[in-house]
Design a protein around this motif. Structure first.
Motif: not given
Length: 208
Positions: A92-95, A136-147, A179-183, A186-191
């Protein structure tokens, strides 16, 4: 008289120039105050094991931390449950990248074996975290994965050698997650994660 008037006029012009210069320096500062960077506060600790929970962790991680605390404060600790919970927390924390402030804000570091931490951080920053933009200023618009969900597929005890140590009762876990988003499918999902003992504490010593 004419000379005195010219001198007065020159003094006035100089004063105006000085005031304009001061205005150019200080006025922008009054209206362009930089956002302050919030410092993380400690919410909970598990003193006997040295685990610390800070408020910059996700709600899901905070929930798992409390469950870990329940496991480690019982009279008869179930080590298999302990290893499983650490595996969930690490995934949860790393990915999850959406709650990270920058590429150097690597998750899961509290769970990694200290002697391997430098290499772990370097690898993370050059691979999975490489393209994480600063927030760091809470203004990022980049979409990133969440487990989303983590599943422990299997767990077994086996000997494991790390550094100059051999742990006869290390734990090897096969883990999958979504991940919460289907987009981000293709990210790593097993280890496979291996946890070994240092005294009574378990550390992540291998990640495949």
């Amino acid at each position: 008289m004419k000379l005195k008037k010219n001198v007065k006029r020159l003094i006035i012009i100089l004063l105006i120039i000085i005031l304009l210069c001061l205005a150019l320096v200080f006025v922008p500062k009054l209206f362009s105050k930089k956002p302050t960077i919030k410092e993380a506060k400690i919410l909970k600790t598990i003193d006997d094991y040295g685990y610390v929970l800070k408020d910059n962790k996700s709600k899901e991680y905070q929930r798992l931390f409390k469950e870990l605390s329940d496991i480690l404060t019982t009279e008869d600790i179930d080590e298999e449950l302990y290893a499983k919970k650490l595996a969930e927390m690490f995934i949860v924390d790393f990915y999850s990248l959406s709650d990270k402030s920058s590429k150097t804000d690597v998750g899961g570091v509290d769970i990694v074996y200290p002697d391997s931490l430098s290499n772990f951080l370097e690898n993370a920053e050059n691979t999975f975290y490489k393209y994480v933009e600063s927030d760091i200023y809470d203004n990022r618009t980049q979409q990133l994965p969440k487990v989303d969900t983590v599943t422990i597929e299997s767990i077994e005890k086996k000997p494991y050698a790390y550094g100059e140590n051999i742990d006869e009762d290390a734990y090897s876990l096969n883990v999958t997650w979504t991940y919460t988003n289907e987009s981000f499918t293709n990210y790593q999902n097993k280890a496979t994660l291996v946890f070994a003992h240092q005294d009574k504490k378990l550390y992540l010593v291998e990640l495949q």
